[in-house]
Scaffold this active site. Structure first.
Site, PDB file in Angstrom:
ATOM      1  N   TYR A 180      13.800  -5.962 -10.486  1.00  0.00           N
ATOM      2  CA  TYR A 180      12.337  -5.533 -10.021  1.00  0.00           C
ATOM      3  C   TYR A 180      11.929  -4.586 -10.657  1.00  0.00           C
ATOM      4  O   TYR A 180      10.531  -4.339 -11.203  1.00  0.00           O
ATOM      5  CB  TYR A 180      12.425  -5.284  -8.408  1.00  0.00           C
ATOM      6  CG  TYR A 180      11.175  -4.607  -8.084  1.00  0.00           C
ATOM      7  CD1 TYR A 180      10.206  -5.541  -7.559  1.00  0.00           C
ATOM      8  CD2 TYR A 180      11.046  -3.114  -7.673  1.00  0.00           C
ATOM      9  CE1 TYR A 180       9.000  -4.848  -7.009  1.00  0.00           C
ATOM     10  CE2 TYR A 180       9.950  -2.824  -7.273  1.00  0.00           C
ATOM     11  CZ  TYR A 180       9.020  -3.583  -6.788  1.00  0.00           C
ATOM     12  OH  TYR A 180       7.773  -3.170  -6.187  1.00  0.00           O
ATOM     13  N   ASP A 240       4.850  -0.096   4.261  1.00  0.00           N
ATOM     14  CA  ASP A 240       5.477  -0.490   5.450  1.00  0.00           C
ATOM     15  C   ASP A 240       5.019  -1.887   5.656  1.00  0.00           C
ATOM     16  O   ASP A 240       4.611  -2.445   6.881  1.00  0.00           O
ATOM     17  CB  ASP A 240       4.762   0.259   6.841  1.00  0.00           C
ATOM     18  CG  ASP A 240       3.458   0.192   7.014  1.00  0.00           C
ATOM     19  OD1 ASP A 240       2.657  -0.374   6.219  1.00  0.00           O
ATOM     20  OD2 ASP A 240       2.908   0.750   7.974  1.00  0.00           O
TER      21      ASP A 240
END
Length: 306
Positions: free
Chosen positions: A197, A233
């Site tokens: 990533y 979040d």
């Protein structure tokens, strides 16, 4: 007497150094200060604008679609889940979007990625802003040699971004538009447990920062905004870091708005997350100075003239 007179002769080097190096460096800092100053964002900037948001079925992408709808933009969303996209398009129309559309597909397929831009441009009648936000799913774990996953991460998180931005470039040139690239702090600093990533995010910085410089020299009026995000979040992020990373997450709704603001204001970079000081450390003025000085060694006129 002769020796003293010689000592009083001014050395031309400091003046030459100041002219060749210190003044340009000072110019960089002044320009950096000017362009880093807070500019006023107005939601009307997006009214009637034709905007594509990828990775829009959930998380930050979905929140961006909703913000754009409330601003009165023409919204085109894409992701793999057709059912989720249908719901988002319906919501966008309720929120006040000038129009809302979707095309479902996977960014693992480069043919789809390229054709999606063409279809979206035809439906929207052009393009003002391309927001690239999609990523392939990943877990946090030490890298154990899974080359297939590295390749997939690079294709989805990086190569498809290049494919789509180049496909969209003719339309963006016509509209003096913007490319907004959603990246991560993992693309600015070493990050354990997410090596594939992180590599794909570093690649985004290398490619899009380089072509931003090319566009600047060639007077191509298409802005490129790289968005450096901390922990947000979203459901997928919270699941991935659970029990592994002890850090406070920033709200996805606010994050989505900051990304849109950065693109609308044509900022080079946007930093968002709970660690406010991180942006000061990651902006790396030394790199900016080196990039400016090294550009003087290139014969860019050769390419501009062609």
């Amino acid at each position: 007497m002769h020796k003293s007179a010689r000592l009083l002769v001014p050395d031309p080097c400091p003046m030459a150094c100041m002219k060749n190096y210190l003044l340009p460096i000072l110019g960089i800092f002044l320009a950096y200060y000017y362009y880093s100053a807070d500019e006023e964002f107005k939601p009307e900037m997006l009214q009637g604008k034709k905007v594509i948001v990828t990775g829009a079925s959930k998380g930050i992408g979905k929140e961006m679609a909703y913000h754009l709808a409330k601003m009165g933009a023409h919204v085109m969303v894409t992701a793999r889940s057709e059912e989720a996209l249908k719901k988002i398009v319906s919501d966008c129309l309720k929120y006040g979007a000038a129009s809302a559309h979707y095309i479902a597909g996977t960014m693992e397929d480069m043919t789809f990625a390229e054709q999606f831009i063409a279809k979206a441009g035809k439906i929207l009648g052009g393009l003002d802003m391309l927001i690239l936000n999609h990523i392939t799913s990943a877990t946090m774990e030490p890298f154990a040699g899974d080359i297939h996953f590295v390749r997939r991460s690079m294709e989805v998180n990086y190569i498809s971004y290049v494919v789509m931005s180049m496909a969209a470039l003719p339309m963006l040139k016509q509209s003096n538009g913007s490319i907004v690239v959603v990246s991560s702090m993992a693309g600015k600093m070493a990050s354990p447990l997410v090596a594939p990533y992180s590599a794909s995010k570093f690649a985004l910085d290398g490619f899009f920062s380089s072509i931003r410089t090319e566009y600047s020299v060639a007077k191509v009026n298409v802005s490129i905004t790289l968005c450096i995000l901390g922990l947000i979040d979203t459901d997928s992020a919270m699941k991935a870091v659970s029990g592994i990373l002890n850090a406070e997450a920033a709200p996805k709704k606010d994050c989505a708005l900051e990304i849109i603001k950065g693109g609308a204001l044509r900022q080079e970079e946007v930093y968002y997350g709970k660690l406010g000081w991180a942006s000061l450390l990651l902006k790396n003025p030394g790199r900016r100075i080196l990039e400016f000085l090294s550009l003087r060694n290139y014969n860019m006129e050769k390419f501009i003239n062609n």
